[in-house]
Design a protein around this motif. Structure first.
Motif, mmCIF file in Angstrom:
data_model
loop_
_atom_site.group_PDB
_atom_site.id
_atom_site.type_symbol
_atom_site.label_atom_id
_atom_site.label_comp_id
_atom_site.label_asym_id
_atom_site.label_seq_id
_atom_site.Cartn_x
_atom_site.Cartn_y
_atom_site.Cartn_z
ATOM 1 N N GLU A 313 -28.332 -8.976 14.777
ATOM 2 C CA GLU A 313 -27.962 -10.211 14.095
ATOM 3 C C GLU A 313 -27.348 -9.941 12.725
ATOM 4 N N ASN A 314 -26.451 -10.843 12.353
ATOM 5 C CA ASN A 314 -25.910 -10.837 10.996
ATOM 6 C C ASN A 314 -26.357 -12.137 10.342
ATOM 7 N N THR A 315 -27.061 -12.010 9.240
ATOM 8 C CA THR A 315 -27.685 -13.185 8.611
ATOM 9 C C THR A 315 -26.869 -13.737 7.446
ATOM 10 N N ALA A 316 -25.572 -13.389 7.388
ATOM 11 C CA ALA A 316 -24.743 -13.847 6.260
ATOM 12 C C ALA A 316 -24.634 -15.363 6.207
ATOM 13 N N GLY A 317 -24.821 -16.046 7.344
ATOM 14 C CA GLY A 317 -24.767 -17.509 7.358
ATOM 15 C C GLY A 317 -23.356 -18.041 7.473
ATOM 16 N N SER A 318 -23.222 -19.349 7.665
ATOM 17 C CA SER A 318 -21.906 -19.961 7.857
ATOM 18 C C SER A 318 -21.026 -19.809 6.629
ATOM 19 N N GLU A 319 -21.636 -19.649 5.454
ATOM 20 C CA GLU A 319 -20.842 -19.476 4.236
ATOM 21 C C GLU A 319 -20.345 -18.031 4.081
ATOM 22 N N GLY A 320 -20.820 -17.136 4.959
ATOM 23 C CA GLY A 320 -20.452 -15.725 4.851
ATOM 24 C C GLY A 320 -19.126 -15.377 5.476
ATOM 25 N N HIS A 321 -18.470 -16.367 6.069
ATOM 26 C CA HIS A 321 -17.174 -16.167 6.719
ATOM 27 C C HIS A 321 -17.299 -15.076 7.797
ATOM 28 N N GLN A 322 -16.337 -14.145 7.857
ATOM 29 C CA GLN A 322 -16.374 -13.144 8.907
ATOM 30 C C GLN A 322 -17.561 -12.212 8.707
ATOM 31 N N ALA A 323 -18.498 -12.260 9.637
ATOM 32 C CA ALA A 323 -19.720 -11.466 9.514
ATOM 33 C C ALA A 323 -20.165 -11.048 10.914
ATOM 34 N N VAL A 324 -19.713 -9.884 11.331
ATOM 35 C CA VAL A 324 -19.938 -9.401 12.696
ATOM 36 C C VAL A 324 -21.381 -8.923 12.857
ATOM 37 N N ALA A 325 -22.017 -9.356 13.935
ATOM 38 C CA ALA A 325 -23.340 -8.829 14.268
ATOM 39 C C ALA A 325 -23.211 -7.517 15.037
ATOM 40 N N LEU A 326 -22.226 -7.455 15.944
ATOM 41 C CA LEU A 326 -22.016 -6.253 16.756
ATOM 42 C C LEU A 326 -20.531 -6.055 17.012
ATOM 43 N N ARG A 327 -20.050 -4.833 16.755
ATOM 44 C CA ARG A 327 -18.696 -4.455 17.142
ATOM 45 C C ARG A 327 -18.781 -3.360 18.188
ATOM 46 N N VAL A 328 -18.131 -3.580 19.333
ATOM 47 C CA VAL A 328 -18.110 -2.574 20.395
ATOM 48 C C VAL A 328 -16.689 -2.054 20.538
ATOM 49 N N SER A 329 -16.505 -0.771 20.213
ATOM 50 C CA SER A 329 -15.188 -0.142 20.283
ATOM 51 C C SER A 329 -15.201 1.075 21.192
ATOM 52 N N GLY A 330 -16.166 1.151 22.099
ATOM 53 C CA GLY A 330 -16.252 2.255 23.050
ATOM 54 C C GLY A 330 -16.054 1.759 24.465
ATOM 55 N N ASP A 331 -15.640 2.660 25.349
ATOM 56 C CA ASP A 331 -15.355 2.300 26.729
ATOM 57 C C ASP A 331 -16.629 2.303 27.574
ATOM 58 N N GLN A 332 -16.651 1.415 28.565
ATOM 59 C CA GLN A 332 -17.724 1.324 29.554
ATOM 60 C C GLN A 332 -19.085 1.067 28.901
ATOM 61 N N ALA A 333 -19.115 0.041 28.062
ATOM 62 C CA ALA A 333 -20.352 -0.372 27.398
ATOM 63 C C ALA A 333 -21.067 -1.407 28.264
ATOM 64 N N VAL A 334 -22.373 -1.282 28.369
ATOM 65 C CA VAL A 334 -23.194 -2.215 29.149
ATOM 66 C C VAL A 334 -24.310 -2.742 28.261
ATOM 67 N N LEU A 335 -24.422 -4.073 28.174
ATOM 68 C CA LEU A 335 -25.492 -4.693 27.399
ATOM 69 C C LEU A 335 -26.263 -5.650 28.290
ATOM 70 N N PHE A 336 -27.593 -5.489 28.318
ATOM 71 C CA PHE A 336 -28.454 -6.311 29.160
ATOM 72 C C PHE A 336 -29.632 -6.843 28.352
ATOM 73 N N ASN A 337 -29.844 -8.162 28.450
ATOM 74 C CA ASN A 337 -30.947 -8.822 27.756
ATOM 75 C C ASN A 337 -30.904 -8.529 26.256
ATOM 76 N N VAL A 338 -29.710 -8.712 25.696
ATOM 77 C CA VAL A 338 -29.499 -8.473 24.275
ATOM 78 C C VAL A 338 -29.098 -9.783 23.599
ATOM 79 N N ASN A 339 -29.712 -10.080 22.461
ATOM 80 C CA ASN A 339 -29.291 -11.218 21.635
ATOM 81 C C ASN A 339 -28.293 -10.730 20.590
ATOM 82 N N ILE A 340 -27.195 -11.453 20.445
ATOM 83 C CA ILE A 340 -26.192 -11.140 19.427
ATOM 84 C C ILE A 340 -26.018 -12.412 18.604
ATOM 85 N N PHE A 341 -26.657 -12.442 17.442
ATOM 86 C CA PHE A 341 -26.722 -13.662 16.640
ATOM 87 C C PHE A 341 -25.879 -13.531 15.374
#
Length: 530
Positions: A313-341
């Motif tokens: 999670e990224n807790t910057a809030g709505s006033e934080g503008h661009q605030a990435v919780a997760l960036r995925v820049s790799g090939d063949q990534a698998v995410l299961f039962n993950v929260n991205i807030f």
């Protein structure tokens, strides 16, 4: 197109019998024109290959890739503009981004050269998927460099765009060559023309894939921790960053499982490039939480990444503008039962191939963005209340090349909202997405769409930008917000058939989905009914 490429194949085949002809300028020129005939930037293509002195299709494609490497490397090493940007405080951050992503582009091109050298006509489907993914990422990285200057002052961004103009054209041409030539390979089985590569029988290859998938499923299912991170000191490390520092700088063979015990980890997690086959395993998304409030909470640059049972999670809030919780820049990534807030730009699904299953992603503006080929299966997208006078968009897909495999597919998922958004006065406008880049592509199928979604469905980015060139489709969705009667009627809004919808399932769209099966997570490679 078929005639042109078949014609090229005939010429290439003749060369094996008429080797004395191969060095003649007229023959080489004709081969170059044929290889370049399907590219969008033919003049650049022909100039690039003018001195190739070969009619071998593999060698011509390799030469095109190699020339693109040279062009990007020249920008990195010799550009006075970049040197100036590196010392100017207002542009140094953008320079750092360019330095990283352009090096990544060079790596992908070099990897692509190696793949073309070992091209196997009998494995055309997997070959096409892998090579197109890499080449599309080269374009994405150059675009990311240009985007990095978007919020800087002065004209440096425009100068950078001009500096990379030829390299971008060359990268696009490479993608066009591979896409069209290997389409013919697959449909007409011209493996004898380009060489079989000793791949063996299809039955033997299938058995090898099944054995590999079986081994990986067993490995993942067992999930024996290689390392243990525990905030309370009961593990080998107290922070995730400490564990990652102990990973080998390159890893392509061994599955490394980092068990992250329950706790709130307030740190920035970065998985470096080439540190592949890493699993981040939590004890549950409500127990293992990675949190931050800067540019991003976690960034994955390595291939074959798996995340299970945790929250980022990224807790910057709505006033934080661009605030990435997760960036995925790799090939063949698998995410299961993950929260991205997060809020704005929660998930940056940057490039390559990604698969999400049973994940919950929350945010406000463009909260799923990037140019990966990502399928979200049985996921929940939660729209949050934005800042004052802001509207919300679930997706902002960023495909830049019509031949790129990039696209977001929401399959049997749910688009819901937090109570604060539902009760907002005045009501907040909520859209399924908007076109971040010219060829933006999103397909939503067999999903449940909430009543709060604006009946028009999709939002503009700016004026008429990309409304004719985007690709947005909705297929057999349910829920009070799924009606399409008053949807926008841009040229880019598509009505797709069941057959086209099927082409966006994992078993077809990815070309090769063995990496998902090997991850041992729930996965349906075909259509899914609501």
């Amino acid at each position: 197109m078929l005639a042109a490429v078949i014609g090229a194949a005939v010429i290439f085949s003749r060369n094996s019998e008429e080797k004395h002809e191969s060095g003649k300028p007229g023959v080489t020129s004709k081969a170059v024109k044929l290889v370049c005939s399907q590219t969008d930037y033919k003049e650049t293509c022909e100039k690039t290959l003018a001195g190739a002195n070969t009619t071998d299709p593999k060698k011509l494609i390799e030469a095109a890739f190699d020339a693109t490497v040279g062009s990007i490397t020249e920008v990195l090493k010799s550009s006075a503009l970049l040197k100036m940007a590196a010392t100017d405080p207002s542009t140094k951050g953008a320079f750092d981004v360019c330095d990283e992503v352009l090096e990544n582009a060079v790596d992908d091109l070099r990897s692509s050269i190696q793949k073309v050298e070992s091209l196997d006509g009998g494995k055309a489907k997997a070959f096409v998927a892998d090579l197109r993914t890499r080449l599309a990422a080269v374009g994405d990285d150059q675009e990311t460099c240009i985007d990095a200057f978007e919020n800087t002052t002065g004209d440096t961004g425009e100068k950078m765009k001009e500096l990379l103009k030829t390299a971008k054209e060359m990268a696009s041409n490479g993608l066009a060559m591979v896409t069209d030539l290997t389409k013919i390979l697959g449909s007409l089985q011209l493996s004898k023309v380009l060489g079989s590569g000793g791949g063996g029988s299809s039955g033997a290859r299938k058995l090898m894939v099944e054995e590999y998938v079986g081994r990986r499923i067993q490995q993942v299912a067992e999930m024996k921790p290689t390392m243990v991170v525990a905030k309370d000191g009961s593990g080998e490390f107290k922070t995730i960053a400490e564990a990652i520092k102990k990973l080998p700088p390159k890893n392509n063979e061994t599955l490394i499982v980092i068990l992250i015990k329950a706790g709130v980890y307030a740190e920035t997690v970065i998985l470096p490039k080439k540190v592949n086959k890493v699993v981040l395993l939590g004890e549950g998304p409500t127990k293992t939480i990675i949190t931050g409030n800067l540019n991003f909470a976690a960034a994955v640059n390595a291939d074959d990444f798996i995340a299970k049972d945790l929250t980022m999670e990224n807790t910057a809030g709505s006033e934080g503008h661009q605030a990435v919780a997760l960036r995925v820049s790799g090939d063949q990534a698998v995410l299961f039962n993950v929260n991205i807030f997060g809020y704005q730009d929660s998930l940056y699904a940057h490039k390559y191939r990604q698969f999400y299953r049973g994940c919950t992603i929350s945010g406000t503006i463009d909260f799923v963005f990037g140019d990966s080929l990502s399928i979200f299966q049985d996921c929940t997208f939660v729209v949050r209340k934005p800042g004052k006078n802001q509207a919300c968009m679930v997706t902002a897909q960023g495909r830049i090349d019509i031949r790129s495999p990039g696209g977001f597919v929401l399959q049997k998922s749910r688009i819901s909202a937090e109570p604060e958004l539902i009760s907002s006065t005045p009501p907040v406008k909520v859209y399924l997405g908007r076109p971040w880049k010219e060829m933006s592509r999103t397909i939503i199928m067999n999903s449940d769409i909430g009543v709060f979604v604006d009946p028009t469905g999709w939002s503009v980015w700016a004026g008429t930008f990309a409304l004719d060139t985007c690709y947005y489709a909705e297929f057999e969705n349910v829920g009070p917000g799924s009606g399409t009667a008053v949807r926008v009627t841009w040229k880019g809004i598509k009505k797709i058939t069941p057959q086209i919808a099927e082409s966006w399932t994992g078993g077809v769209a990815y070309g090769d989905d063995s990496w998902i099966k090997a991850a041992g997570v729930p996965y349906v490679p075909t259509m899914m009914k609501v």
